[in-house]
Design a protein around this motif. Structure first.
Motif, mmCIF file in Angstrom:
data_model
loop_
_atom_site.group_PDB
_atom_site.id
_atom_site.type_symbol
_atom_site.label_atom_id
_atom_site.label_comp_id
_atom_site.label_asym_id
_atom_site.label_seq_id
_atom_site.Cartn_x
_atom_site.Cartn_y
_atom_site.Cartn_z
ATOM 1 N N GLU B 5 0.849 -1.175 0.000
ATOM 2 C CA GLU B 5 0.000 0.000 0.000
ATOM 3 C C GLU B 5 0.885 1.225 0.000
ATOM 4 O OE1 GLU B 5 -3.470 -1.963 -0.395
ATOM 5 O OE2 GLU B 5 -3.202 0.208 -0.379
ATOM 6 N N GLU B 6 0.686 2.095 -0.992
ATOM 7 C CA GLU B 6 1.478 3.309 -1.073
ATOM 8 C C GLU B 6 0.792 4.441 -0.316
ATOM 9 O OE1 GLU B 6 0.940 1.348 -3.580
ATOM 10 O OE2 GLU B 6 2.694 1.118 -4.859
ATOM 11 N N MET B 21 7.567 9.046 -1.352
ATOM 12 C CA MET B 21 6.440 8.113 -1.369
ATOM 13 C C MET B 21 6.797 6.913 -0.513
ATOM 14 S SD MET B 21 5.792 8.448 -5.401
ATOM 15 C CE MET B 21 7.285 9.369 -5.687
ATOM 16 N N ASN B 22 5.815 6.396 0.194
ATOM 17 C CA ASN B 22 6.033 5.273 1.090
ATOM 18 C C ASN B 22 5.231 4.070 0.655
ATOM 19 O OD1 ASN B 22 7.620 6.856 3.127
ATOM 20 N ND2 ASN B 22 5.682 7.967 3.236
ATOM 21 N N ALA B 81 8.911 18.462 -14.024
ATOM 22 C CA ALA B 81 7.563 18.240 -14.540
ATOM 23 C C ALA B 81 7.443 16.855 -15.177
ATOM 24 C CB ALA B 81 7.190 19.329 -15.538
ATOM 25 N N ALA B 82 8.525 16.382 -15.788
ATOM 26 C CA ALA B 82 8.522 15.065 -16.438
ATOM 27 C C ALA B 82 8.403 13.912 -15.445
ATOM 28 C CB ALA B 82 9.787 14.885 -17.273
ATOM 29 N N ASP B 83 8.562 14.180 -14.149
ATOM 30 C CA ASP B 83 8.399 13.136 -13.130
ATOM 31 C C ASP B 83 6.928 12.884 -12.825
ATOM 32 O OD1 ASP B 83 11.263 14.423 -11.324
ATOM 33 O OD2 ASP B 83 11.173 12.815 -12.830
ATOM 34 N N THR B 84 6.033 13.720 -13.357
ATOM 35 C CA THR B 84 4.599 13.519 -13.157
ATOM 36 C C THR B 84 4.192 12.162 -13.684
ATOM 37 O OG1 THR B 84 4.069 15.874 -13.259
ATOM 38 C CG2 THR B 84 2.309 14.334 -13.827
ATOM 39 N N ALA B 85 3.668 11.316 -12.802
ATOM 40 C CA ALA B 85 3.336 9.932 -13.141
ATOM 41 C C ALA B 85 2.765 9.266 -11.898
ATOM 42 C CB ALA B 85 4.580 9.179 -13.611
ATOM 43 N N SER B 86 2.350 8.001 -12.054
ATOM 44 C CA SER B 86 1.988 7.171 -10.899
ATOM 45 C C SER B 86 3.169 6.274 -10.574
ATOM 46 C CB SER B 86 0.759 6.323 -11.213
ATOM 47 O OG SER B 86 -0.388 7.130 -11.334
ATOM 48 N N TYR B 87 3.395 6.085 -9.278
ATOM 49 C CA TYR B 87 4.530 5.286 -8.830
ATOM 50 C C TYR B 87 3.988 4.111 -8.004
ATOM 51 C CZ TYR B 87 7.448 9.053 -10.485
ATOM 52 O OH TYR B 87 8.066 9.981 -11.295
ATOM 53 N N PHE B 88 4.478 2.914 -8.326
ATOM 54 C CA PHE B 88 4.003 1.699 -7.680
ATOM 55 C C PHE B 88 5.174 0.948 -7.054
ATOM 56 C CE2 PHE B 88 -0.303 1.580 -9.306
ATOM 57 C CZ PHE B 88 -0.221 2.306 -10.481
ATOM 58 N N CYS B 89 4.930 0.397 -5.859
ATOM 59 C CA CYS B 89 5.880 -0.564 -5.322
ATOM 60 C C CYS B 89 5.338 -1.963 -5.626
ATOM 61 C CB CYS B 89 6.098 -0.376 -3.832
ATOM 62 S SG CYS B 89 4.684 -0.748 -2.773
ATOM 63 N N ALA B 90 6.247 -2.906 -5.766
ATOM 64 C CA ALA B 90 5.867 -4.282 -6.076
ATOM 65 C C ALA B 90 6.803 -5.207 -5.314
ATOM 66 C CB ALA B 90 5.964 -4.543 -7.574
ATOM 67 N N THR B 91 6.230 -6.241 -4.740
ATOM 68 C CA THR B 91 7.015 -7.151 -3.926
ATOM 69 C C THR B 91 7.040 -8.542 -4.529
ATOM 70 O OG1 THR B 91 5.034 -7.437 -2.566
ATOM 71 C CG2 THR B 91 6.703 -5.925 -1.756
ATOM 72 N N GLY B 92 8.154 -9.226 -4.285
ATOM 73 C CA GLY B 92 8.317 -10.595 -4.726
ATOM 74 C C GLY B 92 8.426 -11.497 -3.500
ATOM 75 N N HIS B 93 7.725 -12.636 -3.530
ATOM 76 C CA HIS B 93 7.689 -13.541 -2.373
ATOM 77 C C HIS B 93 7.916 -14.968 -2.847
ATOM 78 C CE1 HIS B 93 5.334 -10.252 -0.464
ATOM 79 N NE2 HIS B 93 4.913 -10.117 -1.693
ATOM 80 N N ARG B 108 -0.028 8.870 -6.981
ATOM 81 C CA ARG B 108 -0.093 9.723 -8.175
ATOM 82 C C ARG B 108 0.625 11.023 -7.864
ATOM 83 N NH1 ARG B 108 -3.167 5.854 -8.757
ATOM 84 N NH2 ARG B 108 -3.969 6.042 -6.649
ATOM 85 N N LEU B 109 1.745 11.252 -8.537
ATOM 86 C CA LEU B 109 2.580 12.434 -8.313
ATOM 87 C C LEU B 109 2.341 13.456 -9.420
ATOM 88 C CD1 LEU B 109 4.936 13.923 -6.887
ATOM 89 C CD2 LEU B 109 6.501 12.677 -8.400
#
Lengths: 116, 113
Positions: B5-6, B21-22, B81-93, B108-109
């Motif tokens: 969860e971000e 972002m966390n 401005a080019a950093d505007t985007a959505s950022y996702f974390c993803a985990t591997g298990h 969403r940044l």
């Protein structure tokens, strides 16, 4: 070096119809994973193909099926489409020998599927 | 279900400012990855940090991982401005036999010029 390519880019279908989406992995990759991304959400894992077999499956009904061809390209088929199937469908490729979780996944730009 | 969860869900800053972002997750991981997604496009890999690493840098990006708190942070310095985007974390298990990444719901940044 071609990255992951997906086709078509956009698709509009009606409820009850069937759809086939296509993916060509990055050159040198042999594993393809499919994800569904609803608007405003993160990608949800559908299934993964390696050596032409489904290796793992997420929590999706049997209406979602797939195939991998000898050239490593893959198809995602969805039958009996529902309104809730409207989403961006993403394909990601990786190399099995490195382990799909231990390397970056290379994503295509997806297919935007709209169900009317 | 989402593993990570971000936080925050959305962030708006001015160009030149830093963005943090966390990401929190629930079960033990092998590694954690951060991805960026521009509107209507696919995901682009940013950084992979392994469970035995605490910090990693790549250009203007800094990622930290605290396995005791099951959390990670992504810092973008001197945003553009080019950093505007959505950022996702993803985990591997991999210990669960799972071979696919589990994604969070994203941050969403918006970087204002």
């Amino acid at each position: 070096d071609a990255g992951v390519t997906q086709s078509p880019t956009h698709l509009i279908k009606t409820r009850g119809q069937q759809v086939t989406l296509r993916c060509s992995p990055k050159s040198g990759h042999d594993t393809v994973s499919w994800y569904q991304q609803a608007l405003g959400q993160g990608p949800q894992f559908i299934f993964q193909y390696y050596e032409e077999e489904e290796r793992q499956r997420g929590n999706f009904p049997d209406r979602f099926s797939g195939h991998q061809f000898p050239n490593y390209s893959s198809e995602l088929n969805v039958n009996a489409l529902l309104l809730g199937d409207s989403a961006l469908y993403l394909c990601a490729s990786s190399l099995a020998s490195t382990g799909p979780l231990n390397q970056p996944q290379h994503f295509g730009d997806g297919t935007r599927l709209s169900i009317l | 279900s989402q593993q990570g969860e971000e936080d925050p869900q959305a962030l708006s800053i001015q160009e030149g400012e830093n963005a943090t972002m966390n990401c929190s997750y629930k079960t033990s991981i092998n590694n954690l990855q951060w991805y960026r997604q521009n509107s209507g496009r696919g995901l682009v890999h940013l950084i992979l940090i392994r469970s035995n690493e605490r910090e990693k840098h790549s250009g203007r990006l800094r990622v930290t991982l605290d396995t005791s708190k099951k959390s990670s942070s992504l810092l973008i310095t001197a945003s553009r401005a080019a950093d505007t985007a959505s950022y996702f974390c993803a985990t591997g298990h991999s210990d669960t036999g799972r071979r696919a990444l589990t994604f969070g719901s994203g941050t969403r940044l918006q970087v204002q010029p």
